[in-house]
Design an enzyme around this catalytic site. Structure first.
Site, PDB file in Angstrom:
ATOM      1  N   SER A  15      -4.705 -42.272  14.222  1.00  0.00           N
ATOM      2  CA  SER A  15      -5.199 -43.423  13.627  1.00  0.00           C
ATOM      3  C   SER A  15      -4.275 -44.602  13.212  1.00  0.00           C
ATOM      4  O   SER A  15      -2.939 -44.088  13.223  1.00  0.00           O
ATOM      5  CB  SER A  15      -6.192 -43.388  12.734  1.00  0.00           C
ATOM      6  OG  SER A  15      -5.180 -42.729  11.525  1.00  0.00           O
ATOM      7  N   LEU A  17      -1.279 -46.938  12.583  1.00  0.00           N
ATOM      8  CA  LEU A  17       0.101 -47.226  13.162  1.00  0.00           C
ATOM      9  C   LEU A  17       0.421 -46.553  14.261  1.00  0.00           C
ATOM     10  O   LEU A  17       1.007 -46.665  15.354  1.00  0.00           O
ATOM     11  CB  LEU A  17       1.286 -47.299  11.818  1.00  0.00           C
ATOM     12  CG  LEU A  17       0.927 -48.373  10.938  1.00  0.00           C
ATOM     13  CD1 LEU A  17       1.948 -47.957   9.899  1.00  0.00           C
ATOM     14  CD2 LEU A  17       0.629 -49.657  11.039  1.00  0.00           C
ATOM     15  N   ASP A  36      -1.081 -34.447  15.652  1.00  0.00           N
ATOM     16  CA  ASP A  36      -2.070 -35.239  14.493  1.00  0.00           C
ATOM     17  C   ASP A  36      -2.705 -33.752  14.097  1.00  0.00           C
ATOM     18  O   ASP A  36      -3.180 -33.102  14.854  1.00  0.00           O
ATOM     19  CB  ASP A  36      -2.795 -36.302  14.673  1.00  0.00           C
ATOM     20  CG  ASP A  36      -3.181 -37.020  13.432  1.00  0.00           C
ATOM     21  OD1 ASP A  36      -3.818 -36.665  12.608  1.00  0.00           O
ATOM     22  OD2 ASP A  36      -2.763 -38.287  13.398  1.00  0.00           O
ATOM     23  N   VAL A  61       3.258 -32.287  10.569  1.00  0.00           N
ATOM     24  CA  VAL A  61       4.700 -32.578  10.776  1.00  0.00           C
ATOM     25  C   VAL A  61       5.434 -31.888   9.678  1.00  0.00           C
ATOM     26  O   VAL A  61       6.717 -31.483   9.808  1.00  0.00           O
ATOM     27  CB  VAL A  61       5.020 -34.005  10.456  1.00  0.00           C
ATOM     28  CG1 VAL A  61       4.162 -34.833  11.629  1.00  0.00           C
ATOM     29  CG2 VAL A  61       4.511 -34.612   9.302  1.00  0.00           C
ATOM     30  N   CYS A  87       5.008 -41.442  12.352  1.00  0.00           N
ATOM     31  CA  CYS A  87       3.988 -42.644  11.659  1.00  0.00           C
ATOM     32  C   CYS A  87       3.268 -41.655  10.872  1.00  0.00           C
ATOM     33  O   CYS A  87       2.301 -42.052  10.072  1.00  0.00           O
ATOM     34  CB  CYS A  87       2.907 -43.135  12.586  1.00  0.00           C
ATOM     35  SG  CYS A  87       3.960 -44.380  13.568  1.00  0.00           S
ATOM     36  N   TYR A 162       4.873 -41.487  -3.470  1.00  0.00           N
ATOM     37  CA  TYR A 162       4.827 -42.171  -2.349  1.00  0.00           C
ATOM     38  C   TYR A 162       6.069 -43.002  -2.194  1.00  0.00           C
ATOM     39  O   TYR A 162       6.590 -42.999  -1.302  1.00  0.00           O
ATOM     40  CB  TYR A 162       3.540 -43.225  -2.096  1.00  0.00           C
ATOM     41  CG  TYR A 162       3.541 -43.824  -0.895  1.00  0.00           C
ATOM     42  CD1 TYR A 162       3.157 -43.363   0.288  1.00  0.00           C
ATOM     43  CD2 TYR A 162       3.600 -45.270  -0.804  1.00  0.00           C
ATOM     44  CE1 TYR A 162       2.966 -44.139   1.559  1.00  0.00           C
ATOM     45  CE2 TYR A 162       3.479 -45.748   0.319  1.00  0.00           C
ATOM     46  CZ  TYR A 162       3.291 -45.231   1.509  1.00  0.00           C
ATOM     47  OH  TYR A 162       3.086 -45.937   2.644  1.00  0.00           O
ATOM     48  N   LYS A 166       9.188 -42.691   0.499  1.00  0.00           N
ATOM     49  CA  LYS A 166       9.630 -43.628   1.616  1.00  0.00           C
ATOM     50  C   LYS A 166      10.922 -44.156   1.317  1.00  0.00           C
ATOM     51  O   LYS A 166      11.526 -44.464   2.322  1.00  0.00           O
ATOM     52  CB  LYS A 166       8.703 -44.747   1.402  1.00  0.00           C
ATOM     53  CG  LYS A 166       7.156 -44.404   1.981  1.00  0.00           C
ATOM     54  CD  LYS A 166       7.200 -43.945   3.443  1.00  0.00           C
ATOM     55  CE  LYS A 166       5.681 -43.703   4.081  1.00  0.00           C
ATOM     56  NZ  LYS A 166       5.637 -43.434   5.559  1.00  0.00           N
ATOM     57  N   PHE A 195      -0.605 -53.517   5.572  1.00  0.00           N
ATOM     58  CA  PHE A 195      -1.483 -53.172   6.825  1.00  0.00           C
ATOM     59  C   PHE A 195      -2.669 -52.638   6.697  1.00  0.00           C
ATOM     60  O   PHE A 195      -2.781 -51.981   5.836  1.00  0.00           O
ATOM     61  CB  PHE A 195      -0.332 -52.312   7.763  1.00  0.00           C
ATOM     62  CG  PHE A 195       0.754 -53.109   8.470  1.00  0.00           C
ATOM     63  CD1 PHE A 195       0.619 -53.229   9.978  1.00  0.00           C
ATOM     64  CD2 PHE A 195       1.761 -53.573   7.712  1.00  0.00           C
ATOM     65  CE1 PHE A 195       1.352 -53.937  10.677  1.00  0.00           C
ATOM     66  CE2 PHE A 195       2.702 -54.015   8.605  1.00  0.00           C
ATOM     67  CZ  PHE A 195       2.624 -54.276  10.060  1.00  0.00           C
ATOM     68  N   THR A 197      -4.993 -50.640   7.777  1.00  0.00           N
ATOM     69  CA  THR A 197      -5.111 -49.386   8.396  1.00  0.00           C
ATOM     70  C   THR A 197      -6.027 -48.319   7.506  1.00  0.00           C
ATOM     71  O   THR A 197      -6.503 -48.823   6.765  1.00  0.00           O
ATOM     72  CB  THR A 197      -3.763 -48.675   8.554  1.00  0.00           C
ATOM     73  OG1 THR A 197      -3.507 -48.602   6.967  1.00  0.00           O
ATOM     74  CG2 THR A 197      -2.634 -49.313   9.038  1.00  0.00           C
TER      75      THR A 197
END
Length: 257
Positions: A15, A17, A36, A61, A87, A162, A166, A195, A197
């Site tokens: 999904s 990005l 995924d 991942v 992503c 988060y 990042k 974004f 998403t």
């Protein structure tokens, strides 16, 4: 790096990005290995990409075995691995202390495991395969593109995990690029802003409109996944991008909430 005939692994490809990046790279001639956990949604890639140039791998991942199997499968199926696009990510939120209760450590560990450790897990295993490629122009053997976030600098309330994850992605970009430069592998991160998403899909329209009006400079809208994918392609194709983080955010500045 010219994309025609190259092989890319894209994580979070079910999904947002990741999906857009996989489709964009495939449209430019690359074969895609999609990784995924959501097998059902990832299967939608079959409608966009020629089956002979697509390999779907279910996995996380954060799991060494899952990523190792995917990069091995890439080489077994397509003969090489030239590009990795990270992503996959989660945005579970919690305040440091809320109603007297401390931030759940399990939530912290999950976010760091997927967003930061998972990104590096893909980097290290994909890079090991890239080193076996024949050098192209300028001796280039591979390109790695990571997803950071504007939250790395401007984290909002509840985004401690988060934002930290990042910021970690940004922090590893330069040293990993330095590690891999002698082998002809470039490393670049993208820090997207707001974004449109799945992470914001459930947001009421009036809330998203308010956020855009308060935080986004121009154009006054959320980013589109295709715009992220276009930057991924540009990074891959322009060999002078390396060891940096690019903000893709329409000049957005995040408020505390």
């Amino acid at each position: 790096m010219k994309l025609e005939g190259k092989v890319a692994i894209v994580t979070g490809a079910a999904s947002g990005l990741g999906f857009a990046s996989a489709c964009g790279l495939a449209a430019a001639g690359a074969s895609i290995v999609a990784l995924d956990l959501d097998e059902a949604r990832m299967a939608r890639l079959r409608e966009q990409i020629e089956p002979s140039r697509l390999l779907l791998c279910a996995g996380s991942v954060a799991e060494e075995a899952h990523v190792a199997a995917a990069v091995d499968a890439a080489v077994a199926r397509f003969g090489a691995l030239h590009i990795a696009v990270n992503c996959a990510g989660v945005a579970d939120a919690a305040k440091t202390v809320s109603k007297g209760e401390p931030f759940p450590l399990a939530t912290w560990n999950k976010v760091i495991a997927i967003n930061l450790t998972g990104t590096f897990n893909v980097i290290r295993l994909a890079a090991a395969k890239m080193l076996g490629n024949d050098p192209g122009d300028d001796g280039e053997r591979g390109v790695i593109v990571n997803t950071a976030s504007g939250a790395a600098w401007q984290g909002q309330v509840g985004q401690a995990a988060y934002s930290a994850s990042k910021a970690g992605v940004i922090g590893l970009t330069l040293p990993v690029a330095r590690d891999l430069a002698p082998h002809g592998v470039r490393v670049v991160s993208i820090a997207p802003g707001l974004f449109d998403t799945a992470m914001v899909a459930g947001m009421p329209e009036q809330v998203s409109k308010s956020i855009i009006e308060r935080m986004v400079l121009f154009p006054a809208r959320m980013g589109r996944a295709e715009e992220f994918a276009a930057l991924v392609r540009t990074i891959v194709e322009n060999a002078y991008f390396n060891a940096t983080t690019i903000s893709l955010d329409a000049g957005a500045r995040m408020s505390a909430r």
